[in-house]
Design an enzyme around this catalytic site. Sequence first.
Site, PDB file in Angstrom:
ATOM      1  CG  HIS A   1      -9.631  29.375 -11.063  1.00 31.22           C
ATOM      2  ND1 HIS A   1      -8.733  28.949  -9.961  1.00 31.22           N
ATOM      3  CD2 HIS A   1     -10.362  28.058 -11.592  1.00 31.22           C
ATOM      4  CE1 HIS A   1      -9.977  28.560  -9.952  1.00 31.22           C
ATOM      5  NE2 HIS A   1     -10.358  27.166 -10.438  1.00 31.22           N
TER       6      HIS A   1
ATOM      7  CD  GLU B   1     -13.658  29.713  -6.340  1.00 34.62           C
ATOM      8  OE1 GLU B   1     -14.782  30.685  -6.043  1.00 34.62           O
ATOM      9  OE2 GLU B   1     -12.721  30.617  -6.307  1.00 34.62           O
TER      10      GLU B   1
END
Length: 677
Positions: free
Chosen positions: A255, A167
């Site tokens: 992200h 992420e």
Amino acid sequence: MTTRYANILKPLHLGFTTIKNRVVMGSMHTGLEDRFYNYPKLAAYFGERAKGGVGLIITGGISPNRQGWLLPAGGTMNNLADVAPHRLVTHAVHKHGAKILMQILHSGRYGYQPFVVSASPIKSPISPFKPRQMSEKQILETIEDYAHTASIAKKAGYDGVEVMGSEGYLLNQFLSRHVNQRTDRWGGDIENRMRFAIEIVKAIREKVGEKFIICFRLSMLDLVHDGNTMQEVITVAQALEKSGVTLLNTGIGWHEARIPTIVTSVPRAAFADYTAEVKKHVAIPVIASNRINMPETAEEILAAGKADMVQMARPLLADAFWVSKTATNRVDEINTCIACNQACLDHTFKNKRATCLVNPRAAYETELVYVKTKAPKKIAVVGGGVAGMSAATVAASRGHKVTLFEASHEVGGQFNLAKVVPGKEEFHETIRYFKVQIERTGVELRLNTRVNREQLEREGFDEVVVATGVIPRALKIAGSQAPQVLSYAEVLRGAAVGNRVAVIGAGGIGFDVSEFLLKPEHQPQPQPLADWQREWGIDPNPNYISEGGLQAAEVAHPVREIYLLQRKTTPLGIGLGKTTGWVHRAQLKKHAVKMLRGVQYQSITDEGLWIKTNGYDQLLRVDTVVVCAGQESVKEIMPTEDEFTLANYHIIGGAKLAAELDAKRAIREGAELAAKL
Ligand code: NAP
Ligand code: SF4
């Protein structure tokens, strides 16, 4: 009991320990883990999910040192004093036979605090803090910190740790060229870029011994420029296996990636094939993740051999008893996560405690408690939208005798409109869940019944809950009565709309209606995976050679020309959810929707919509004007303060307050009221 979900329920033997089924509750930061005084609440939250049957739980991220904090003074474990509160959590989970891992998360340049560090001093687009490049000494100290944290986690009773390597957090920053531009032994080719992650795993293994789970969450599809190729992902996976990792978990997208990976418009199990590709090259169990929310999807992935376990985080917020309902053939009772992010991730990003839109008890298990009543009452709930259904079903589950009145032929209220918007098909599930709850809890449902106060008084109810909802606000300018002017409700119910359209009002519904009008009427719903991948520019080849799995996006020609308008001068859509708004804005931009702000509406004529912008009159030559200008409350049935009534009246949801009406508030208000009646 025979079950259609044999693969989900099969134990997983790891040699030194066994996980009782294939369901992993993935890591999700609730905000409770950051303060020790909240650990009893955290223990109740995890304990309820363990009781609900989940096999393995992974906590929210805990930092190994202060450079790794996500937020100032975030949860850290580097001291023996940290053991006691965590024991509450591990005990609550073990009591029900589940296993629990503590996630170690170093946020690197994603930290929202001034001590941030990374592989190279490159600021991320989603944090205001520029990181310092880690020195060799800092890297070696951080490896020690990880091992030390894992050893304390072991003392706290955890069955293992998960090392967060995806992420876009610190280890992912080292793994990929997107941030790692070092020329020393920690940068360069993949052998060097993965050195940090591998050394961490080796150091942890050495410290904790063999009988302790080490799970590594590996980014299997970076979805950023200069991201890794599948071959590089496989190289890392194999090296992790050799270094002592027990389980390999899937991470998808950084992200900062501008491709949605978890919102409701992402097709279910959209990324399982990338996990399957990695699984072919390692012998350790592999966990699939992202947009797996119902047993059919989970079972399909496992039965096809694409993964050994399935990870769900939000679906287990939505329903703590997901596994036990699956095991006892009560799948229709599952409260399905609709992937809206409104009460979980959007809260996290606002530094608020995460909970769930469809389950307001999530992370409030000790505060929102439904106790069986000792004095059953006769309760009327007027209005079968989500507020009314929430109040009715909670009250009935507590033992009250509840009648739910709904004026139309179906329950669901505004959710019946939302569910037809492309990408919002999951909203069907919430209506199905409440319908089943209405039956199960014995609520008497009276459809097609527009009840009035006299009737309620006559029937002798003790309590009346007014949940009569909203009506769309009408536009009040010259020409707004013309037949080409439609409300959003009429459009979503199927009214004919021309090819050139002006949408008035750019709140959540203005955006939804624009998306609805952009797509061909008979497009299959949900959107087929291949179309969705093409539209967002994702390489569909699981063995992708494109960097980060990105390719050029192909956008289908929009079926209509659309103007989206608002009076405010702020950018359109800034009020939408933090984690979902950008997806909606990107969709409209890609489809050439013209967004105008600072608009004054003048009149509607046969030529179109007259507006004034920047002091100039302008004619938008449109065939249809769709009004998405918010709502007004419907509450005639509610007595005024000086009116005498036999029953006690309460008002909730949109009927109480139409402004900023949202399902999160409606469901919570219904549940909170019913918990007290
Ligand atoms: P909303 O967010 O309140 O937006 C309505 C918009 O209409 C306002 O932003 C306002 O903008 C405009 N407006 C208000 N009165 C007007 C008038 N008299 N004439 C012309 N324009 C007027 O309401 P909504 O879009 O109906 O959404 C309702 C709720 O549903 C939201 O609060 C949201 O929580 C939820 N929802 C969210 C999503 C999502 O996040 N994707 C999707 C759907 C619904 P100006 O004053 O600037 O023109
Ligand atoms: Fe799922 Fe929405 Fe609940 Fe989050 S708030 S867990 S996305 S239903």
